[in-house]
Design a protein around this motif. Structure first.
Motif: not given
Length: 184
Positions: A47-59
């Motif tokens: 879950r935490e890795l998924a949130h981090d990845a999506v945060q990076s992806a949004w930029s």
């Protein structure tokens, strides 16, 4: 909202966001963030890795939005960016010897998963038992209603690989959900 109406709304929001509308961009993020997190969660199993990845992806998504040629391509394009971001995140875990921990920690919460009817609970639990590639292919094809070619683009794999993953996943799901092999 029907799938067709949702796609039209997404296309409109993408067009407006490309034109500089902060409100449209905010709505687009609000609509797509949960779907992208669910996709990243299926790929990473964390879950935490998924949130981090999506945060990076949004930029990356926001920076590249102006280069997107067709608004209707946004879903596949965004899923692909998230898939690549997840691959980079997992790659960095491999380098630090934490990949085994990330793979073994299978997600059990449903807070990031899309809303589901109560009768889909056993199916979703069975899907969680699949390998990450098969889990992602099944979810994008059946839950996000992408075509096989779109799933291939989103996961950055050949169409044949998507078909194989879907076939293998369906066989495994049948075995998990109906271990006796009984069909009604």
């Amino acid at each position: 909202m029907s799938a067709g109406a949702a796609r039209i709304l997404d296309e409109y929001l993408v067009a407006e966001a490309r034109a500089g509308s902060r409100s449209a961009l905010t709505q687009l993020v609000r609509r797509w963030h949960p779907k992208l997190v669910a996709h990243a969660w299926r790929l990473t199993g964390d879950r935490e890795l998924a949130h981090d990845a999506v945060q990076s992806a949004w930029s990356e998504i926001i920076r590249g939005l102006s280069k997107l040629r067709e608004e209707r391509a946004f879903p596949v394009w965004a899923f692909r960016i998230v898939s690549r971001t997840c691959n980079r995140e997992i790659g960095s875990l491999v380098k630090t010897r934490q990949l085994m921990t990330a793979i073994e920690s299978e997600p059990r919460e449903t807070s990031c998963a899309p809303e589901e009817p109560s009768d889909l609970g056993p199916l979703r639990e069975a899907i969680r038992q699949l390998p990450a590639g098969e889990r992602a292919a099944i979810a994008l094809y059946h839950f996000e209603e992408l075509r096989v070619a779109e799933v291939a683009v989103a996961l950055a794999v050949p169409v044949g690989t998507v078909k194989t993953r879907l076939m293998n996943a369906r066989k495994k799901l049948r075995a998990i959900l109906d271990p006796e092999g009984e069909t009604p």
